[in-house]
Design a protein around this motif. Structure first.
Motif, PDB file in Angstrom:
ATOM      1  N   ARG A   1      36.155  34.068  45.799  1.00 19.07           N
ATOM      2  CA  ARG A   1      34.695  34.170  45.887  1.00 19.07           C
ATOM      3  C   ARG A   1      34.271  34.526  47.313  1.00 19.07           C
ATOM      4  NH1 ARG A   1      31.179  28.954  45.995  1.00 19.07           N
ATOM      5  NH2 ARG A   1      32.237  29.123  48.001  1.00 19.07           N
ATOM      6  N   ASP A   2      34.877  33.858  48.290  1.00 13.33           N
ATOM      7  CA  ASP A   2      34.447  34.077  49.671  1.00 13.33           C
ATOM      8  C   ASP A   2      34.844  35.446  50.201  1.00 13.33           C
ATOM      9  OD1 ASP A   2      33.048  31.759  49.875  1.00 13.33           O
ATOM     10  OD2 ASP A   2      34.511  30.669  51.076  1.00 13.33           O
TER      11      ASP A   2
ATOM     12  N   ASN B   1      27.290  46.434  52.129  1.00  9.45           N
ATOM     13  CA  ASN B   1      25.838  46.460  52.011  1.00  9.45           C
ATOM     14  C   ASN B   1      25.178  46.904  53.314  1.00  9.45           C
ATOM     15  OD1 ASN B   1      23.655  46.157  50.323  1.00  9.45           O
ATOM     16  ND2 ASN B   1      23.233  44.054  51.005  1.00  9.45           N
ATOM     17  N   GLY B   2      25.785  46.542  54.452  1.00  8.18           N
ATOM     18  CA  GLY B   2      25.246  46.968  55.745  1.00  8.18           C
ATOM     19  C   GLY B   2      25.149  48.481  55.857  1.00  8.18           C
TER      20      GLY B   2
ATOM     21  N   ASP C   1      38.053  29.798  45.078  1.00  9.36           N
ATOM     22  CA  ASP C   1      37.179  29.684  46.250  1.00  9.36           C
ATOM     23  C   ASP C   1      37.476  30.769  47.277  1.00  9.36           C
ATOM     24  OD1 ASP C   1      35.771  27.570  45.317  1.00  9.36           O
ATOM     25  OD2 ASP C   1      36.385  26.160  46.873  1.00  9.36           O
ATOM     26  N   GLU C   2      38.750  30.999  47.507  1.00 13.89           N
ATOM     27  CA  GLU C   2      39.120  32.071  48.445  1.00 13.89           C
ATOM     28  C   GLU C   2      38.624  33.419  47.930  1.00 13.89           C
ATOM     29  OE1 GLU C   2      43.294  30.196  50.318  1.00 13.89           O
ATOM     30  OE2 GLU C   2      43.363  31.442  48.509  1.00 13.89           O
TER      31      GLU C   2
ATOM     32  N   ILE D   1      32.488  37.984  48.566  1.00 17.21           N
ATOM     33  CA  ILE D   1      31.181  37.935  49.245  1.00 17.21           C
ATOM     34  C   ILE D   1      31.251  38.714  50.557  1.00 17.21           C
ATOM     35  CG2 ILE D   1      29.603  36.415  50.536  1.00 17.21           C
ATOM     36  CD1 ILE D   1      30.002  34.291  48.423  1.00 17.21           C
ATOM     37  N   TYR D   2      32.280  38.436  51.324  1.00 15.28           N
ATOM     38  CA  TYR D   2      32.460  39.084  52.632  1.00 15.28           C
ATOM     39  C   TYR D   2      32.443  40.607  52.498  1.00 15.28           C
ATOM     40  CZ  TYR D   2      34.616  39.894  57.267  1.00 15.28           C
ATOM     41  OH  TYR D   2      34.893  40.316  58.547  1.00 15.28           O
TER      42      TYR D   2
ATOM     43  N   CYS E   1      36.281  48.284  51.156  1.00 14.58           N
ATOM     44  CA  CYS E   1      35.489  47.460  52.066  1.00 14.58           C
ATOM     45  C   CYS E   1      36.290  46.892  53.247  1.00 14.58           C
ATOM     46  CB  CYS E   1      34.856  46.309  51.300  1.00 14.58           C
ATOM     47  SG  CYS E   1      33.855  46.820  49.898  1.00 14.58           S
TER      48      CYS E   1
ATOM     49  N   SER F   1      29.167  42.279  51.061  1.00 15.21           N
ATOM     50  CA  SER F   1      28.089  42.210  52.047  1.00 15.21           C
ATOM     51  C   SER F   1      28.329  43.196  53.177  1.00 15.21           C
ATOM     52  CB  SER F   1      27.983  40.789  52.597  1.00 15.21           C
ATOM     53  OG  SER F   1      27.794  39.872  51.533  1.00 15.21           O
ATOM     54  N   ALA F   2      29.597  43.320  53.609  1.00 14.00           N
ATOM     55  CA  ALA F   2      29.917  44.268  54.676  1.00 14.00           C
ATOM     56  C   ALA F   2      29.511  45.678  54.264  1.00 14.00           C
ATOM     57  CB  ALA F   2      31.402  44.199  55.001  1.00 14.00           C
TER      58      ALA F   2
ATOM     59  N   ALA G   1      25.737  35.702  44.252  1.00 15.71           N
ATOM     60  CA  ALA G   1      25.292  35.138  45.533  1.00 15.71           C
ATOM     61  C   ALA G   1      24.723  36.216  46.442  1.00 15.71           C
ATOM     62  CB  ALA G   1      26.457  34.436  46.228  1.00 15.71           C
ATOM     63  N   VAL G   2      25.389  37.363  46.490  1.00 13.27           N
ATOM     64  CA  VAL G   2      24.951  38.422  47.409  1.00 13.27           C
ATOM     65  C   VAL G   2      23.696  39.103  46.898  1.00 13.27           C
ATOM     66  CG1 VAL G   2      25.581  40.621  48.481  1.00 13.27           C
ATOM     67  CG2 VAL G   2      27.292  38.809  48.268  1.00 13.27           C
TER      68      VAL G   2
END
Lengths: 259, 259, 259, 259
Positions: D85-86, D96-97, D82-83, D89-90, D36, D93-94, D135-136
């Motif tokens: 997870r974020d 997913n596009g 936290d890092e 997610i990034y 990704c 999701s990328a 989340a995604v």
């Protein structure tokens, strides 16, 4: 006459991003640790920061870090000694180009953030850093944390035939074993400039630290690390410098200080 | 006795990624242009590639490019001359560290990809590159495209007090004005090694090129650019080197060749 | 009742670097253009900025840029339409993940810096952007510069079956042909908040701009672009918003505004 | 009828760099883990790889890694939950596009390299990954290492309301506690395709592994991980697939396999 060096991290801006109050704090220091593009800094920032240091008669050092811009070199990375040696060579040398551009000689190398922290007491990582320095220019001074690891660092410096300067932190407390108190412990960072100045004087005049349990530690100290990332830090630096000068201590770059 | 240099881009691998057949093509060249971490290369690759060049007696040069790893430095970027000067200083100097590690002297600087192409005939960008070279080490040789821009390049080299070597491409055709035929034109890249070898001989012996319209162009040429990115390119390089040697032309690094 | 959207770039911090006064300017806008990690922003900044926008009832849009962090996406890069389409898809979608995390729907896409500027009037690049938007989510609104390119943009939007919103700049002057006056021309950026507010009113109420030569231009305008990168910009934004509200104009996110 | 999924890492090329024999190995698998852009991959590679998977009827999953391109995501990095997870997610999701671009639904998420390894048995890091997936898109399947950590992973999956698939490695040996034998131990990687195929059959038919000490381990297994980074790996994959099919086991994507 007593002499000591004051060092500070600088040149940590990047592209459109400004970080640190370099123009203000540079008046209070004698050695600048300049970021080299891995954890912070870029070629234009390096150019300007070397120029700034030269204009203020402040000695220039390389401040290499982990290849982790978004983490600002503060996250531990599991790099091999070979990887460390090579990316330290890369960064020191890159900064050296801007020293040449401005016609000055680089003075020292001080690793940044987690590269610095992970190397403390770690022989393989410390040796990788020392070998990188020796490869680029054996007249460069290696700045390492003073205290518990002093014998190890001296041995490596002797083997790689480079000079070493030990640093101490006026705004940090120390454990009885000569290590910095963990930042997770309350009070590990000294907020009061007067208390930092008091500790700076003890470090510079007596080579001594009073640990958190009240015990006295002798420590070889050549340079004090100050900060310039916010107005309070700059004020802190000004107070410490003033206190040292008031006691007749000369603020002197490492290259002059070390034999 | 006729002499000419043969240069080739090398050290373009990165991390887990391997690119180029460095170990094979290095046998056929006298000067290696080594990537410096911006468009390709990383500190470990730079270390290994300088070592490889040293082992083969091949002279080492820096091959700085745009800060565009995903685009391999092949996309035009609208950088100012100041930005170019600084990131070229950065890259040359970074490679210099590995030359020191291996105890050799860097010989030359040849810009990569779009940094090279955009500077052709562009005085401000060419000057930025020359100034970077002069700042880092005025004994470094600047490798620039021969032909139409020769007078401009010579003027900048004289002003910045560095030496320049002009290069030609045995596997490319030329327009009557001495410029490379656009790659968009069919036949602009010569696929047949024998034809490339023929053109290489004409370049090396007569300093001459026969343009696409049949006209003869005189051109100052010090180095021929070959490629090593695939088996056919390596075979191409071998054929050209052999043809040159068969005609008694000595393959000689630029530092020996230039006064 | 007259309605208009106000948009502003946000989430342009990165790692240890803070940029922009997001927390202050968000009070004055209805749509936030959030950086997606290429020219600025990182996953943690994106997370926080989407959260901030949600808390203030401000609509969220993606603000994709060139892959050029050190240049902040402000340098032209010669990318193909295919490359542009793919890196815009990448960035929009990445931001979409944080919209999902916070349970909101993304509203719009506005390209950043040179990606925005180079696409103005350029059909291939504009189409690449529109296709990226349509691929990720055809209900997303494309924010494009109003004025001269309006017909071209509308045609592309119709073909890719997405909605488009045209934006205008209250703090910039316009040429008689409806293009922004070049920033190189003195006075191209309006420093006086009152004059910007006056132009904002004319834009919002009359859909009209008075060009630098005094001629009146009719322009389809859905959103006004304000800035939040320094205290003066935030004050500027506050003045403009207040002036609009004083005239009874409702500040309304694009998704509500557009049919 | 017995069914099992076969997954393989893909899309690990980057810019000018090609890695992996995606076109060959895709014939032997049912689920593709696509890089990704953090440890490998770029938007154009992601586009092409999703397209390739779709053409072969292979299910697409995200393969997020550490932000460490030069280290290929294989170096441990000390990131906070936290890092993690974020940036997960990034990356999900990328990718997913590109699934949307090609009109397919993403099936699963499998972390890469050190992100995968460091999360094994680590509740905080595993939870960060699970939360990112939830989340995604809570219909995405989390692929995690089977064996010792199965209860912990199931608990987290239940709490975050996502499905989980456990994977096993036909070409790796296992310790008696159900962990993979360290690669530092000789023989930890099985070189002989026939032996791997034998282990694959035992995994698929009996849900069983024979550990290095000869003990039998029961293990919940939904997917087998194969490799495609070199010709031997592809041959290995072919042999294993053939052996499974010869025994009448259906190679089935996870989305079909899991309830």
């Amino acid at each position: 006459m007593k002499r000591i060096d004051i060092n500070c991290d600088m040149g940590e801006s990047f592209g459109a991003y400004t970080l640190g109050m370099d123009v203000k704090v540079i008046k209070h220091i004698s050695s600048a640790n300049i970021a080299c593009g891995y954890h912070a800094g870029d070629p234009q920032v390096m150019d300007k920061t070397v120029k700034l240091a030269k204009e203020h008669g402040v000695a220039v050092g390389a401040h290499p870090g982990y290849p982790d811009l978004v983490g600002f070199g503060r996250r531990n990375m599991d790099c091999t000694p070979d990887e460390i040696r090579d990316f330290v060579i890369y960064q020191i040398s890159a900064l050296n180009g801007f020293c040449r551009l401005h016609g000055i000689k680089m003075q020292h190398v001080k690793p940044h953030g987690s590269l610095y922290n992970m190397s403390v007491g770690n022989e393989a990582q410390s040796r990788a850093i020392a070998e990188a320095i020796a490869a680029v220019d054996p007249s460069l001074i290696w700045v390492a944390l003073g205290g518990a690891q002093t014998p190890m660092v001296k041995k490596i410096a002797a083997e790689t035939k480079i000079r070493v300067a030990f640093e101490a932190f006026p705004d940090r407390t120390y454990d009885p074993d000569g290590k910095l108190t963990s930042r997770k412990r309350p009070g590990a960072v000294i907020e009061d400039p007067e208390k930092s100045a008091e500790q700076a004087l003890r470090m510079a005049i007596d080579g001594e630290i009073i640990a958190v349990d009240g015990s006295r530690l002798k420590m070889e100290i050549h340079t004090l690390c100050l900060h310039g990332d916010n107005p309070a830090a700059v004020e802190h630096a000004r107070t410490i410098r003033r206190a040292l000068e008031a006691e007749g201590i000369a603020i002197t770059p490492l290259a002059v200080l070390l034999p």
